[in-house]
Design a protein around this motif. Structure first.
Motif, PDB file in Angstrom:
ATOM      1  N   THR A   6      28.108  57.304 -46.540  1.00  0.00           N
ATOM      2  CA  THR A   6      29.410  56.597 -46.177  1.00  0.00           C
ATOM      3  C   THR A   6      29.234  55.991 -44.935  1.00  0.00           C
ATOM      4  OG1 THR A   6      30.467  57.814 -47.983  1.00  0.00           O
ATOM      5  CG2 THR A   6      31.960  56.632 -46.518  1.00  0.00           C
ATOM      6  N   LEU A   7      29.401  54.881 -44.610  1.00  0.00           N
ATOM      7  CA  LEU A   7      29.650  54.214 -43.153  1.00  0.00           C
ATOM      8  C   LEU A   7      30.945  53.846 -42.888  1.00  0.00           C
ATOM      9  CD1 LEU A   7      26.352  52.222 -43.803  1.00  0.00           C
ATOM     10  CD2 LEU A   7      26.242  54.296 -42.405  1.00  0.00           C
ATOM     11  N   LYS A   8      31.524  54.558 -41.721  1.00  0.00           N
ATOM     12  CA  LYS A   8      33.025  54.282 -41.496  1.00  0.00           C
ATOM     13  C   LYS A   8      33.117  53.063 -40.478  1.00  0.00           C
ATOM     14  CE  LYS A   8      34.628  58.549 -43.026  1.00  0.00           C
ATOM     15  NZ  LYS A   8      34.974  59.818 -42.621  1.00  0.00           N
ATOM     16  N   ASN A  10      35.980  50.370 -37.997  1.00  0.00           N
ATOM     17  CA  ASN A  10      37.555  49.983 -37.766  1.00  0.00           C
ATOM     18  C   ASN A  10      37.490  48.580 -37.239  1.00  0.00           C
ATOM     19  OD1 ASN A  10      36.148  50.035 -35.321  1.00  0.00           O
ATOM     20  ND2 ASN A  10      37.405  51.504 -34.572  1.00  0.00           N
ATOM     21  N   ASP A  29      25.069  52.344 -36.053  1.00  0.00           N
ATOM     22  CA  ASP A  29      26.004  53.570 -35.781  1.00  0.00           C
ATOM     23  C   ASP A  29      25.604  53.912 -34.148  1.00  0.00           C
ATOM     24  OD1 ASP A  29      23.557  54.854 -35.319  1.00  0.00           O
ATOM     25  OD2 ASP A  29      23.510  56.318 -37.025  1.00  0.00           O
ATOM     26  N   SER A  60      35.342  51.577 -44.855  1.00  0.00           N
ATOM     27  CA  SER A  60      33.948  52.396 -45.349  1.00  0.00           C
ATOM     28  C   SER A  60      33.140  51.232 -46.345  1.00  0.00           C
ATOM     29  CB  SER A  60      34.341  53.650 -45.838  1.00  0.00           C
ATOM     30  OG  SER A  60      34.737  53.695 -47.109  1.00  0.00           O
ATOM     31  N   SER A  62      30.246  52.656 -49.006  1.00  0.00           N
ATOM     32  CA  SER A  62      29.401  53.599 -49.370  1.00  0.00           C
ATOM     33  C   SER A  62      28.517  53.322 -50.409  1.00  0.00           C
ATOM     34  CB  SER A  62      30.603  54.765 -50.130  1.00  0.00           C
ATOM     35  OG  SER A  62      31.295  55.202 -49.350  1.00  0.00           O
ATOM     36  N   ILE A  80      32.592  48.301 -50.810  1.00  0.00           N
ATOM     37  CA  ILE A  80      33.479  48.325 -49.359  1.00  0.00           C
ATOM     38  C   ILE A  80      34.886  48.590 -49.815  1.00  0.00           C
ATOM     39  CG2 ILE A  80      33.707  45.909 -49.666  1.00  0.00           C
ATOM     40  CD1 ILE A  80      33.622  45.674 -46.477  1.00  0.00           C
ATOM     41  N   LYS A  81      35.624  49.315 -48.996  1.00  0.00           N
ATOM     42  CA  LYS A  81      37.026  49.714 -49.229  1.00  0.00           C
ATOM     43  C   LYS A  81      37.581  49.559 -47.609  1.00  0.00           C
ATOM     44  CE  LYS A  81      36.307  53.104 -52.714  1.00  0.00           C
ATOM     45  NZ  LYS A  81      36.627  54.562 -53.098  1.00  0.00           N
TER      46      LYS A  81
END
Length: 96
Positions: A6-8, A10, A29, A60, A62, A80-81
């Motif tokens: 999971t990549l978060k 903003n 990252d 995120s 995932s 994506i969310k």
């Protein structure tokens, strides 16, 4: 064994058009590792629209961690969310 990742974020990552109604997204990252994934263009568009309606948001991507390529690690079967970030309670009290 299956590796999930999971990549978060903003800030909505930029996307490039790809074949079969997909978009290509590349994320990095804090260590400089790159992650490349294909997302459904419709899902990406909905995430962008949701982010535009929220004063502050987080999101995120995932999926399954794939192999390392020249472009970065693949993220397979990704979704994506985007979520609204609610202000903290103490910030509400100070605004009065």
């Amino acid at each position: 064994m299956r590796s999930e990742i999971t990549l978060k974020f903003n800030e909505i990552p930029p996307a490039d058009p790809a074949p079969d109604k997909k978009v290509l997204v590349t994320l990095s990252d804090e260590n400089g590792n790159k992650f490349v994934t294909l997302l459904n263009a419709k899902s990406y568009k909905k995430a962008c629209e949701a982010a535009a309606t929220y004063p502050k948001y987080a999101g995120s991507i995932s999926g399954k961690l794939g192999k390392l390529t020249e472009d970065g690690f693949e993220v397979l079967e990704a979704g994506i969310k985007v979520f609204e970030v609610k202000p903290k309670e103490e910030a509400k009290g100070e605004a009065a």
